[in-house]
Motif scaffolding. Sequence first.
Motif, PDB file in Angstrom:
ATOM      1  N   THR A 151     -34.135 -38.138 -52.687  1.00 41.61           N
ATOM      2  CA  THR A 151     -33.724 -37.085 -51.760  1.00 41.61           C
ATOM      3  C   THR A 151     -32.692 -37.606 -50.772  1.00 41.61           C
ATOM      4  OG1 THR A 151     -35.889 -36.013 -51.954  1.00 41.61           O
ATOM      5  CG2 THR A 151     -34.561 -35.444 -50.038  1.00 41.61           C
ATOM      6  N   VAL A 201     -32.626 -30.485 -45.748  1.00 39.59           N
ATOM      7  CA  VAL A 201     -33.625 -31.008 -46.688  1.00 39.59           C
ATOM      8  C   VAL A 201     -34.813 -30.051 -46.720  1.00 39.59           C
ATOM      9  CG1 VAL A 201     -35.139 -32.939 -47.263  1.00 39.59           C
ATOM     10  CG2 VAL A 201     -32.901 -33.375 -46.211  1.00 39.59           C
ATOM     11  N   LEU A 219     -35.366 -39.510 -42.316  1.00 37.92           N
ATOM     12  CA  LEU A 219     -34.673 -38.223 -42.265  1.00 37.92           C
ATOM     13  C   LEU A 219     -34.206 -37.874 -40.856  1.00 37.92           C
ATOM     14  CD1 LEU A 219     -36.952 -36.180 -44.695  1.00 37.92           C
ATOM     15  CD2 LEU A 219     -34.592 -36.889 -45.114  1.00 37.92           C
ATOM     16  N   LYS A 229     -31.395 -35.265 -39.865  1.00 36.89           N
ATOM     17  CA  LYS A 229     -31.291 -34.202 -40.863  1.00 36.89           C
ATOM     18  C   LYS A 229     -32.032 -32.953 -40.360  1.00 36.89           C
ATOM     19  CE  LYS A 229     -29.395 -36.815 -44.138  1.00 36.89           C
ATOM     20  NZ  LYS A 229     -28.006 -36.593 -44.628  1.00 36.89           N
ATOM     21  N   VAL A 287     -34.691 -30.394 -41.464  1.00 42.80           N
ATOM     22  CA  VAL A 287     -35.750 -30.419 -42.473  1.00 42.80           C
ATOM     23  C   VAL A 287     -36.600 -29.157 -42.363  1.00 42.80           C
ATOM     24  CG1 VAL A 287     -37.778 -31.659 -43.345  1.00 42.80           C
ATOM     25  CG2 VAL A 287     -35.835 -32.941 -42.393  1.00 42.80           C
TER      26      VAL A 287
END
Length: 254
Positions: free
Chosen positions: A155, A163, A188, A191, A193
């Motif tokens: 990922t 994401v 992450l 990001k 999410v």
Amino acid sequence: MSANALGVSIETLRLQYLDADAATLEQLTLNITAGQWTVLLGRSGCGKTTLLRYLAGLLSGRVAVSGKLQVSDGHGLEHRIAYMAQQDLLMPWLSVLDNVCLSQRFSDRHKEVTVTQSREAALQLLEKVGLAQYSQAMPSQLSGGMRQRVALARTLMQDKPLVLMDEPFSALDAVTRYKLQNLSTQLLQGKTVVLITHDPQEAVRLANELYVLQGSPANALKLAVPATQTPRQIDAECAQIQQSILDQLERDYD
């Protein structure tokens, strides 16, 4: 927040499968804040996965959709999403390293990045998830937690600003799940999410924004979360919010 963090707002979304008698989602409004974790809970079948598949553009031709979707930079979501499912979906005939590199074969950057560069980047990600020594192993040689760490590395390899995670830790034991929650929060960072979970504790630990999908058709109820940094340690305030989540979820089973 990452410079390319992506925010998404959904307003009064109605989504109905063409072969269904009733809508799955109705008047659904929620805000997916750039660079934050938005967590969704709800009973089985309420439309959580459908919502993620809608964001990922995987429902084309199968549903009637109305409502408004806005992206913070004014562009669409195509080619800007990484999807991590509950199943690790590793290719059993490929090594760990080749599984992590798989997405690069289909990316827009495929012609810009050499095979050597791609494999070097994948090895760095495997090191971050603690699996560098298993780069040549086959998926069948790994435990469930190790396979999910490979899926996480894959990922990350896509390097997308949004994401989508559909119960990626639910099949793991409690300790492995706890460790992967912590690792995912770390890797992450920056990001945007969206996480689906059935676990109220996981939701409280990870959410910056928390929604419960309820009703039939479902809409979204926003719940408050602590102002503390994620992943949170479960304290009295978190336990109280967990109970509030359970109270909300229970209403759909009455």
